[in-house]
Design a protein around this motif. Structure first.
Motif, PDB file in Angstrom:
ATOM      1  N   PHE A  88      45.075  72.542  10.748  1.00  0.00           N
ATOM      2  CA  PHE A  88      43.810  73.186  10.387  1.00  0.00           C
ATOM      3  C   PHE A  88      42.787  72.246   9.763  1.00  0.00           C
ATOM      4  N   GLY A  89      43.209  71.027   9.407  1.00  0.00           N
ATOM      5  CA  GLY A  89      42.301  70.111   8.741  1.00  0.00           C
ATOM      6  C   GLY A  89      42.233  70.377   7.249  1.00  0.00           C
ATOM      7  N   ASP A  90      41.634  69.452   6.537  1.00  0.00           N
ATOM      8  CA  ASP A  90      41.477  69.590   5.085  1.00  0.00           C
ATOM      9  C   ASP A  90      40.502  70.724   4.791  1.00  0.00           C
ATOM     10  N   PRO A  91      40.938  71.772   4.086  1.00  0.00           N
ATOM     11  CA  PRO A  91      40.025  72.896   3.825  1.00  0.00           C
ATOM     12  C   PRO A  91      38.843  72.526   2.937  1.00  0.00           C
ATOM     13  N   ALA A  92      38.933  71.400   2.251  1.00  0.00           N
ATOM     14  CA  ALA A  92      37.808  70.970   1.410  1.00  0.00           C
ATOM     15  C   ALA A  92      36.606  70.569   2.257  1.00  0.00           C
ATOM     16  N   THR A  93      36.876  70.019   3.453  1.00  0.00           N
ATOM     17  CA  THR A  93      35.788  69.552   4.316  1.00  0.00           C
ATOM     18  C   THR A  93      35.683  70.332   5.626  1.00  0.00           C
ATOM     19  N   ASN A  94      36.753  71.079   5.968  1.00  0.00           N
ATOM     20  CA  ASN A  94      36.788  71.898   7.182  1.00  0.00           C
ATOM     21  C   ASN A  94      36.325  71.110   8.416  1.00  0.00           C
ATOM     22  N   PRO A  95      36.998  69.999   8.736  1.00  0.00           N
ATOM     23  CA  PRO A  95      36.537  69.132   9.827  1.00  0.00           C
ATOM     24  C   PRO A  95      36.601  69.787  11.202  1.00  0.00           C
ATOM     25  N   LYS A  96      37.408  70.833  11.355  1.00  0.00           N
ATOM     26  CA  LYS A  96      37.518  71.491  12.658  1.00  0.00           C
ATOM     27  C   LYS A  96      36.500  72.619  12.836  1.00  0.00           C
ATOM     28  N   GLY A  97      35.676  72.822  11.808  1.00  0.00           N
ATOM     29  CA  GLY A  97      34.581  73.759  11.926  1.00  0.00           C
ATOM     30  C   GLY A  97      34.965  75.218  12.029  1.00  0.00           C
ATOM     31  N   TRP A  98      36.095  75.609  11.405  1.00  0.00           N
ATOM     32  CA  TRP A  98      36.466  77.025  11.411  1.00  0.00           C
ATOM     33  C   TRP A  98      35.428  77.843  10.645  1.00  0.00           C
ATOM     34  N   PRO A  99      35.169  79.076  11.062  1.00  0.00           N
ATOM     35  CA  PRO A  99      34.356  79.943  10.208  1.00  0.00           C
ATOM     36  C   PRO A  99      35.051  80.093   8.862  1.00  0.00           C
ATOM     37  N   ALA A 100      34.311  80.328   7.806  1.00  0.00           N
ATOM     38  CA  ALA A 100      34.901  80.405   6.467  1.00  0.00           C
ATOM     39  C   ALA A 100      34.289  81.565   5.691  1.00  0.00           C
ATOM     40  N   MET A 101      35.094  82.128   4.791  1.00  0.00           N
ATOM     41  CA  MET A 101      34.648  83.204   3.914  1.00  0.00           C
ATOM     42  C   MET A 101      35.227  82.949   2.531  1.00  0.00           C
ATOM     43  N   SER A 102      34.677  83.588   1.536  1.00  0.00           N
ATOM     44  CA  SER A 102      35.298  83.529   0.217  1.00  0.00           C
ATOM     45  C   SER A 102      36.565  84.372   0.243  1.00  0.00           C
ATOM     46  N   LEU A 103      37.535  83.996  -0.579  1.00  0.00           N
ATOM     47  CA  LEU A 103      38.772  84.764  -0.649  1.00  0.00           C
ATOM     48  C   LEU A 103      38.476  86.212  -1.055  1.00  0.00           C
ATOM     49  N   GLY A 104      37.482  86.400  -1.923  1.00  0.00           N
ATOM     50  CA  GLY A 104      37.130  87.754  -2.350  1.00  0.00           C
ATOM     51  C   GLY A 104      36.767  88.666  -1.193  1.00  0.00           C
ATOM     52  N   GLU A 105      36.145  88.111  -0.156  1.00  0.00           N
ATOM     53  CA  GLU A 105      35.772  88.903   1.016  1.00  0.00           C
ATOM     54  C   GLU A 105      36.984  89.273   1.867  1.00  0.00           C
ATOM     55  N   LEU A 106      38.090  88.585   1.651  1.00  0.00           N
ATOM     56  CA  LEU A 106      39.303  88.809   2.439  1.00  0.00           C
ATOM     57  C   LEU A 106      40.357  89.610   1.688  1.00  0.00           C
ATOM     58  N   ILE A 107      40.103  89.900   0.418  1.00  0.00           N
ATOM     59  CA  ILE A 107      41.065  90.644  -0.395  1.00  0.00           C
ATOM     60  C   ILE A 107      40.912  92.138  -0.135  1.00  0.00           C
ATOM     61  N   GLN A 108      42.024  92.778   0.148  1.00  0.00           N
ATOM     62  CA  GLN A 108      42.028  94.216   0.425  1.00  0.00           C
ATOM     63  C   GLN A 108      42.376  95.030  -0.814  1.00  0.00           C
ATOM     64  N   ASP A 109      43.162  94.430  -1.710  1.00  0.00           N
ATOM     65  CA  ASP A 109      43.583  95.116  -2.937  1.00  0.00           C
ATOM     66  C   ASP A 109      43.694  94.088  -4.052  1.00  0.00           C
ATOM     67  N   GLY A 110      42.976  94.330  -5.166  1.00  0.00           N
ATOM     68  CA  GLY A 110      43.006  93.396  -6.288  1.00  0.00           C
ATOM     69  C   GLY A 110      41.763  92.523  -6.310  1.00  0.00           C
ATOM     70  N   PRO A 111      41.820  91.427  -7.071  1.00  0.00           N
ATOM     71  CA  PRO A 111      42.933  90.973  -7.921  1.00  0.00           C
ATOM     72  C   PRO A 111      43.131  91.897  -9.135  1.00  0.00           C
ATOM     73  N   GLN A 112      44.350  91.929  -9.595  1.00  0.00           N
ATOM     74  CA  GLN A 112      44.698  92.715 -10.775  1.00  0.00           C
ATOM     75  C   GLN A 112      45.564  91.876 -11.695  1.00  0.00           C
TER      76      GLN A 112
END
Length: 211
Positions: free
Chosen positions: A7-31
């Motif tokens: 997947f490449g280094d997520p700090a630089t995302n060299p493969k150009g994957w779409p990205a979102m904040s973890l908060g946008e991907l959380i379904q329940d929580g954080p708690q």
């Protein structure tokens, strides 16, 4: 290493994957977890503590300490398989330490120095997220957000939600998860073989030098 390779280094995302904040991907929580005085420990419900997991995995689910709790606390702080927990208060080197929850043999809760969340698995797999959280990218993110006090540091829920998550297609995430499972299986077999060999060696020594 496999994560970076695929997947490449997520700090630089060299493969150009779409990205979102973890908060946008959380379904329940954080708690945040459950606080109980030390006098409540000793029997009752298993509780996940910070010393029970390392490198993204719970070490021995059957060896968890136990705590006496109410039924309401048991419901509110109950863990579910494939939840993710992350340490929020600790010495700075352990801040952000995380684990994915394995299948649980009985109802289990989690301690107050960590938080729990579940992700939307239609977009991202928890097995992918937990490996992301082991990378230097995640460690650097939490260090940059840390609030420091005497002898301990902390992060809050917003700090966790703000980390950026690259989003490869789900089929690539599943393929990665399968490869990780295969590697873990080999590691487990090797560990068992090593333990068996050591036991045999110890038995031979005892027989040879037992008088």
């Amino acid at each position: 290493a496999l994560f970076i390779d695929l997947f490449g280094d997520p700090a630089t995302n060299p493969k150009g994957w779409p990205a979102m904040s973890l908060g946008e991907l959380i379904q329940d929580g954080p708690q945040n977890g459950l606080y109980k005085h030390a006098s409540h420990y000793g029997d009752g419900t298993p509780i996940l503590r910070i010393d029970a997991f390392y490198d993204g995995r719970v070490l021995d689910i059957d060896a968890l300490k136990r705590v006496r709790i109410t039924s309401e606390e048991g419901e509110k702080f109950r863990l579910t398989s494939r939840n993710i927990v992350i340490n929020r208060v600790n010495s700075v080197e352990y801040l952000g330490k995380s684990a994915i929850i394995p299948p649980l043999p009985e109802a289990t809760v989690f301690e107050s120095n960590m938080m729990r969340f579940a992700v939307d698995e239609s977009r991202v797999l928890p097995e992918f997220v937990i490996e992301l959280l082991q990378t230097g990218h995640a460690k650097a993110h939490f260090l940059s957000k840390a609030k420091h006090a005497i002898n301990q540091s902390s992060i809050n829920q917003q700090d966790v939600k703000s980390i950026r998550v690259p989003l490869p297609p789900l089929d690539k995430q599943r393929n990665f998860t399968e490869q990780v499972a295969a590697i873990r299986s080999i590691q487990s077999q090797q560990s068992a073989a090593t333990a068996k060999a050591q036991a045999s060696f110890d038995a031979l020594l005892a027989e040879a030098f037992g008088g």
